[in-house]
Design a protein around this motif. Structure first.
Motif, PDB file in Angstrom:
ATOM      1  N   VAL A   1      13.883 -42.589-167.794  1.00 17.54           N
ATOM      2  CA  VAL A   1      13.948 -41.284-168.038  1.00 17.54           C
ATOM      3  C   VAL A   1      15.578 -40.603-168.260  1.00 17.54           C
ATOM      4  CG1 VAL A   1      13.080 -39.569-166.126  1.00 17.54           C
ATOM      5  CG2 VAL A   1      11.584 -41.593-166.454  1.00 17.54           C
ATOM      6  N   GLU A   2      16.489 -41.234-167.365  1.00 18.13           N
ATOM      7  CA  GLU A   2      17.717 -40.146-167.646  1.00 18.13           C
ATOM      8  C   GLU A   2      17.951 -40.366-168.929  1.00 18.13           C
ATOM      9  OE1 GLU A   2      20.279 -41.515-165.335  1.00 18.13           O
ATOM     10  OE2 GLU A   2      19.741 -40.619-163.473  1.00 18.13           O
ATOM     11  N   LYS A   3      17.684 -41.794-169.774  1.00 19.94           N
ATOM     12  CA  LYS A   3      18.323 -42.349-171.061  1.00 19.94           C
ATOM     13  C   LYS A   3      17.650 -41.216-172.251  1.00 19.94           C
ATOM     14  CE  LYS A   3      20.716 -46.181-173.655  1.00 19.94           C
ATOM     15  NZ  LYS A   3      21.466 -47.267-173.524  1.00 19.94           N
ATOM     16  N   THR A   4      16.251 -41.551-172.129  1.00 21.16           N
ATOM     17  CA  THR A   4      15.151 -40.292-173.131  1.00 21.16           C
ATOM     18  C   THR A   4      15.159 -38.895-172.224  1.00 21.16           C
ATOM     19  OG1 THR A   4      13.283 -40.863-171.508  1.00 21.16           O
ATOM     20  CG2 THR A   4      13.930 -42.548-173.258  1.00 21.16           C
ATOM     21  N   GLN A   5      15.976 -38.593-171.179  1.00 20.70           N
ATOM     22  CA  GLN A   5      16.149 -37.433-171.210  1.00 20.70           C
ATOM     23  C   GLN A   5      14.795 -36.753-170.975  1.00 20.70           C
ATOM     24  OE1 GLN A   5      18.903 -34.559-174.575  1.00 20.70           O
ATOM     25  NE2 GLN A   5      20.531 -35.617-172.997  1.00 20.70           N
ATOM     26  N   THR A   6      13.371 -37.378-170.684  1.00 19.82           N
ATOM     27  CA  THR A   6      11.709 -37.217-170.604  1.00 19.82           C
ATOM     28  C   THR A   6      12.391 -36.458-168.616  1.00 19.82           C
ATOM     29  OG1 THR A   6      11.693 -38.931-170.284  1.00 19.82           O
ATOM     30  CG2 THR A   6      10.926 -38.232-171.683  1.00 19.82           C
ATOM     31  N   THR A   7      11.028 -36.209-168.363  1.00 18.70           N
ATOM     32  CA  THR A   7      11.409 -35.297-167.277  1.00 18.70           C
ATOM     33  C   THR A   7       9.557 -36.388-166.342  1.00 18.70           C
ATOM     34  OG1 THR A   7      12.569 -33.689-167.661  1.00 18.70           O
ATOM     35  CG2 THR A   7      10.621 -33.679-165.698  1.00 18.70           C
ATOM     36  N   ASN A   8       9.518 -36.719-165.532  1.00 19.53           N
ATOM     37  CA  ASN A   8       8.395 -37.463-164.659  1.00 19.53           C
ATOM     38  C   ASN A   8       7.435 -35.861-164.572  1.00 19.53           C
ATOM     39  OD1 ASN A   8       9.202 -39.461-164.773  1.00 19.53           O
ATOM     40  ND2 ASN A   8      10.455 -39.778-162.450  1.00 19.53           N
ATOM     41  N   GLY A   9       6.506 -36.237-164.084  1.00 16.42           N
ATOM     42  CA  GLY A   9       4.997 -35.405-163.962  1.00 16.42           C
ATOM     43  C   GLY A   9       4.843 -35.118-162.581  1.00 16.42           C
ATOM     44  N   MET A  10       4.430 -35.047-161.440  1.00 16.75           N
ATOM     45  CA  MET A  10       4.155 -35.402-159.617  1.00 16.75           C
ATOM     46  C   MET A  10       2.525 -34.674-159.987  1.00 16.75           C
ATOM     47  SD  MET A  10       6.558 -36.613-158.726  1.00 16.75           S
ATOM     48  CE  MET A  10       6.659 -36.719-157.461  1.00 16.75           C
ATOM     49  N   MET A  11       2.120 -35.591-158.945  1.00 16.83           N
ATOM     50  CA  MET A  11       0.800 -34.842-158.452  1.00 16.83           C
ATOM     51  C   MET A  11       0.818 -34.936-157.145  1.00 16.83           C
ATOM     52  SD  MET A  11      -2.571 -36.237-161.099  1.00 16.83           S
ATOM     53  CE  MET A  11      -3.470 -35.312-159.778  1.00 16.83           C
ATOM     54  N   TYR A  12       0.533 -33.809-155.789  1.00 18.91           N
ATOM     55  CA  TYR A  12       0.931 -33.978-154.638  1.00 18.91           C
ATOM     56  C   TYR A  12      -0.538 -32.516-154.181  1.00 18.91           C
ATOM     57  CZ  TYR A  12       4.514 -30.895-155.620  1.00 18.91           C
ATOM     58  OH  TYR A  12       5.261 -29.472-156.213  1.00 18.91           O
ATOM     59  N   ASP A  13      -0.468 -32.647-153.454  1.00 23.64           N
ATOM     60  CA  ASP A  13      -1.421 -31.632-152.148  1.00 23.64           C
ATOM     61  C   ASP A  13      -1.960 -30.777-153.006  1.00 23.64           C
ATOM     62  OD1 ASP A  13      -0.229 -32.791-149.564  1.00 23.64           O
ATOM     63  OD2 ASP A  13       1.426 -31.699-149.887  1.00 23.64           O
ATOM     64  N   GLN A  14      -2.555 -30.898-154.090  1.00 23.64           N
ATOM     65  CA  GLN A  14      -3.869 -29.674-155.071  1.00 23.64           C
ATOM     66  C   GLN A  14      -2.355 -29.721-155.797  1.00 23.64           C
ATOM     67  OE1 GLN A  14      -6.189 -32.300-153.963  1.00 23.64           O
ATOM     68  NE2 GLN A  14      -7.278 -30.347-155.297  1.00 23.64           N
ATOM     69  N   GLN A  15      -1.317 -30.211-155.898  1.00 20.61           N
ATOM     70  CA  GLN A  15      -0.391 -29.770-156.851  1.00 20.61           C
ATOM     71  C   GLN A  15      -0.104 -30.518-158.472  1.00 20.61           C
ATOM     72  OE1 GLN A  15       0.713 -25.825-156.603  1.00 20.61           O
ATOM     73  NE2 GLN A  15      -0.805 -26.451-155.042  1.00 20.61           N
ATOM     74  N   TYR A  16       0.699 -30.207-159.673  1.00 22.50           N
ATOM     75  CA  TYR A  16       0.441 -30.453-160.999  1.00 22.50           C
ATOM     76  C   TYR A  16       1.929 -30.336-161.486  1.00 22.50           C
ATOM     77  CZ  TYR A  16      -0.453 -32.790-165.276  1.00 22.50           C
ATOM     78  OH  TYR A  16       0.087 -32.628-166.255  1.00 22.50           O
ATOM     79  N   GLU A  17       2.445 -30.824-161.206  1.00 20.28           N
ATOM     80  CA  GLU A  17       3.526 -30.855-162.410  1.00 20.28           C
ATOM     81  C   GLU A  17       3.704 -31.430-163.690  1.00 20.28           C
ATOM     82  OE1 GLU A  17       7.510 -31.137-160.131  1.00 20.28           O
ATOM     83  OE2 GLU A  17       6.992 -30.610-158.148  1.00 20.28           O
ATOM     84  N   PRO A  18       3.701 -30.930-164.923  1.00 23.16           N
ATOM     85  CA  PRO A  18       3.527 -31.911-165.876  1.00 23.16           C
ATOM     86  C   PRO A  18       4.714 -32.108-165.866  1.00 23.16           C
ATOM     87  CG  PRO A  18       3.830 -29.409-166.450  1.00 23.16           C
ATOM     88  CD  PRO A  18       3.883 -29.691-164.998  1.00 23.16           C
ATOM     89  N   ALA A  19       4.720 -33.600-167.076  1.00 20.80           N
ATOM     90  CA  ALA A  19       5.602 -34.701-167.412  1.00 20.80           C
ATOM     91  C   ALA A  19       6.095 -33.953-168.419  1.00 20.80           C
ATOM     92  CB  ALA A  19       5.238 -36.485-168.125  1.00 20.80           C
ATOM     93  N   ARG A  20       7.551 -34.073-169.082  1.00 18.99           N
ATOM     94  CA  ARG A  20       8.142 -33.092-170.699  1.00 18.99           C
ATOM     95  C   ARG A  20       9.058 -33.894-171.144  1.00 18.99           C
ATOM     96  NH1 ARG A  20       8.525 -30.083-165.563  1.00 18.99           N
ATOM     97  NH2 ARG A  20      11.050 -30.218-165.911  1.00 18.99           N
ATOM     98  N   LEU A  21       9.033 -33.580-172.287  1.00 16.16           N
ATOM     99  CA  LEU A  21      10.251 -33.658-173.047  1.00 16.16           C
ATOM    100  C   LEU A  21      11.455 -33.088-173.592  1.00 16.16           C
ATOM    101  CD1 LEU A  21      10.768 -35.764-175.898  1.00 16.16           C
ATOM    102  CD2 LEU A  21       9.558 -34.696-177.182  1.00 16.16           C
ATOM    103  N   ASN A  22      12.212 -33.004-172.871  1.00 14.42           N
ATOM    104  CA  ASN A  22      13.341 -32.024-173.567  1.00 14.42           C
ATOM    105  C   ASN A  22      14.424 -31.863-174.955  1.00 14.42           C
ATOM    106  OD1 ASN A  22      12.957 -31.209-170.161  1.00 14.42           O
ATOM    107  ND2 ASN A  22      14.580 -33.741-169.984  1.00 14.42           N
ATOM    108  N   LYS A  23      13.892 -31.053-175.549  1.00 14.61           N
ATOM    109  CA  LYS A  23      13.846 -31.310-177.185  1.00 14.61           C
ATOM    110  C   LYS A  23      15.099 -31.924-177.042  1.00 14.61           C
ATOM    111  CE  LYS A  23       9.387 -30.694-178.168  1.00 14.61           C
ATOM    112  NZ  LYS A  23       8.069 -29.796-179.379  1.00 14.61           N
ATOM    113  N   LYS A  24      15.795 -30.586-176.317  1.00 17.00           N
ATOM    114  CA  LYS A  24      17.149 -29.891-176.663  1.00 17.00           C
ATOM    115  C   LYS A  24      18.042 -31.035-175.569  1.00 17.00           C
ATOM    116  CE  LYS A  24      16.654 -25.343-177.954  1.00 17.00           C
ATOM    117  NZ  LYS A  24      17.133 -23.611-177.500  1.00 17.00           N
ATOM    118  N   LYS A  25      19.201 -31.296-176.263  1.00 21.51           N
ATOM    119  CA  LYS A  25      20.465 -32.218-175.583  1.00 21.51           C
ATOM    120  C   LYS A  25      20.891 -31.079-174.256  1.00 21.51           C
ATOM    121  CE  LYS A  25      21.399 -35.405-178.678  1.00 21.51           C
ATOM    122  NZ  LYS A  25      22.666 -36.124-179.972  1.00 21.51           N
TER     123      LYS A  25
END
Length: 305
Positions: A173-197
């Motif tokens: 995840v660190e090397k690809t500069q992506t961001t993990n998504g999460m699910m919890y307690d009826q909440q949701y965070e999307p996985a993201r692709l950080n296009k800019k360095k």
């Protein structure tokens, strides 16, 4: 490497219309368990377009269980608290949320990432759909069969780790500069692709220990740290250098193998009043999943020093 690869097929344009699911669980880089089930959608309607893609019909699922039964008895224990991957995870995690909402089921606690995003940061390809990336890495499969699609996503993840010379998902995840998504307690965070360095920040890998005579018995030796909030006793660079001098390592994001989240005084006071920033929120989520992370106020951090 431990993770679960996931894929859904749907009966129609509704994301809650799950008609099949495939899961592949890896433990220490080896397949631990494979799971495939046909699923009867709650509103049992199959569109001709979807049938033409995956070949599953209403007759095929006539004797299958609906998702809520499979979820409670079989699926939830396989994904709860795990790290999931899917190719174009926005779709598959959207399907999971939609079908859980349809049955009024609580969301599981889990983190996930997208092998499509990871592929974009690993290889230069004309297309990044599942078949194109699988062809590139030499993996042959029956596309739009949920289990085989999950197998393909798993192989892409493993091949990306091999290509980028990383040993675990955190480093990937660190090397690809992506961001993990999460699910919890009826909440949701999307996985993201950080296009800019990202601008380089002062992490421990940028520092050399002031002395090579680190003490292996010290609490900080070999431990992983994340800092959040402004420190009143020292600037961030000095704090990172200090951790490095004790043989520790500093990272930018809180992950399951983080040992300490060091919190600045003001941010910690706000935390005690119920105000959480993203790093504290993620830490609490990981703690609820059984991971061992110590939230360390700045004054406690100084006592250790």
């Amino acid at each position: 490497m431990n993770f679960v690869a996931l894929d859904f097929e749907t009966a129609n344009s509704s994301r809650g219309s799950v008609c099949s699911i495939g899961l592949v669980e890896y433990e220490n880089d080896e397949v631990k368990h494979e799971y495939y089930r046909l699923v009867k959608p709650k509103k049992n309607y199959f569109s001709s377009r979807n049938v033409s893609i995956h070949g599953i019909t209403k007759d095929d699922v006539a004797d299958a269980y609906e998702f809520d039964i499979l979820w409670k008895n079989e699926i939830q224990p396989m994904v709860e608290g795990k790290f999931l991957v899917a190719h174009n995870a926005q779709f598959d995690m959207g399907v999971l949320r939609a079908v859980l909402d349809e049955y009024l089921l609580p969301y599981p606690l889990l983190a996930y990432n997208c092998t499509l995003n990871i592929s974009k940061k690993t290889w230069e390809l004309p297309r990044y759909n599942l078949k194109s990336v699988s062809d590139h890495i030499g993996f042959r499969f029956n596309h739009h069969h949920a289990l085989e699609d999950a197998q393909a996503a798993a192989h892409i993840l493993l091949k990306a780790c091999e290509e980028l010379k990383v040993d675990d998902t955190k480093d990937l995840v660190e090397k690809t500069q992506t961001t993990n998504g999460m699910m919890y307690d009826q909440q949701y965070e999307p996985a993201r692709l950080n296009k800019k360095k990202k601008a380089k920040k002062p992490y421990s890998l940028s520092y050399a220990a002031a002395t090579k005579e680190t003490d292996p018995s010290h609490t900080f030796y070999g431990a992983s740290f994340v800092f959040t909030g402004k420190l009143s006793s020292m600037n961030r660079e000095k704090a990172i250098q200090t951790v490095d001098n004790f043989g520790g390592h500093t990272y930018s994001t809180v992950e399951s193998n983080t040992n300490y989240l060091v919190v600045g005084n003001k941010t910690y006071e706000q935390y005690l009043q119920g105000k959480k920033n993203s790093k504290l929120d993620r830490t609490e989520t990981l703690l609820s999943q059984g991971h061992s992370i110590e939230i360390l106020p700045e004054n406690e951090f100084l006592k250790y020093l």
